[in-house]
Design a protein around this motif. Structure first.
Motif, PDB file in Angstrom:
ATOM      1  N   LYS A  61      37.198  40.512  33.317  1.00 49.39           N
ATOM      2  CA  LYS A  61      38.457  41.504  33.446  1.00 49.39           C
ATOM      3  C   LYS A  61      38.054  42.528  32.106  1.00 49.39           C
ATOM      4  O   LYS A  61      38.105  43.782  32.496  1.00 49.39           O
ATOM      5  N   ASP A  62      37.492  41.975  31.223  1.00 52.01           N
ATOM      6  CA  ASP A  62      37.408  43.092  30.271  1.00 52.01           C
ATOM      7  C   ASP A  62      36.105  43.844  30.521  1.00 52.01           C
ATOM      8  O   ASP A  62      36.036  44.858  29.979  1.00 52.01           O
TER       9      ASP A  62
ATOM     10  N   GLN B  74      37.224  47.044  32.450  1.00 56.09           N
ATOM     11  CA  GLN B  74      38.364  47.559  31.878  1.00 56.09           C
ATOM     12  C   GLN B  74      37.916  48.172  30.661  1.00 56.09           C
ATOM     13  O   GLN B  74      38.476  49.349  30.375  1.00 56.09           O
TER      14      GLN B  74
ATOM     15  N   LEU C 120      32.400  52.699  31.546  1.00 61.48           N
ATOM     16  CA  LEU C 120      32.821  51.175  31.449  1.00 61.48           C
ATOM     17  C   LEU C 120      31.845  50.224  31.091  1.00 61.48           C
ATOM     18  O   LEU C 120      30.539  50.669  31.827  1.00 61.48           O
TER      19      LEU C 120
ATOM     20  N   LYS D  91      37.038  45.557  40.239  1.00 53.09           N
ATOM     21  CA  LYS D  91      36.754  46.950  39.735  1.00 53.09           C
ATOM     22  C   LYS D  91      37.892  47.771  40.620  1.00 53.09           C
ATOM     23  O   LYS D  91      38.232  48.664  40.448  1.00 53.09           O
TER      24      LYS D  91
END
Length: 69
Positions: A7-8, A11, A23, A68
Motif C-alpha cells: 500500500k505504501d 501511495q 510515486l 493503484k
C-alpha cells in the motif's frame, strides 16, 4: 509480506532526487538497480525501495495494480 508495504509503495512519493514527487511504484527499474548497487537509504524508504526492487526484478508488478486504482 506485509500488505501495508504494498500500500505504501502505491501511495508514497519519492522525497528527493531525480524522481522527486513520483510515486515509488512508478520509479524505473534501472533507478532501483542503481540503488541496489550503491545501497538503499536507511529507514522505511530504503526498505520500500528494496521491496520494490525485488518486485520489479521478479516480474511481480501485477501485485501493485489493484492497489493503484
Amino acid at each position: 509480506m506485509n500488505p501495508e508495504l504494498l500500500k505504501d509503495l502505491v501511495q508514497m512519493r519519492m522525497p528527493f532526487g531525480k524522481y522527486q514527487g513520483r510515486l515509488l511504484c512508478d520509479l524505473p527499474e534501472y533507478y532501483l538497480v542503481w540503488y541496489h548497487q550503491k545501497g538503499f537509504p536507511a529507514g522505511k524508504l530504503g526498505m520500500l525501495l528494496a521491496t520494490l526492487y525485488e518486485i520489479k526484478l521478479n516480474g511481480l508488478e501485477y501485485l501493485l495494480q489493484p492497489l493503484k486504482r
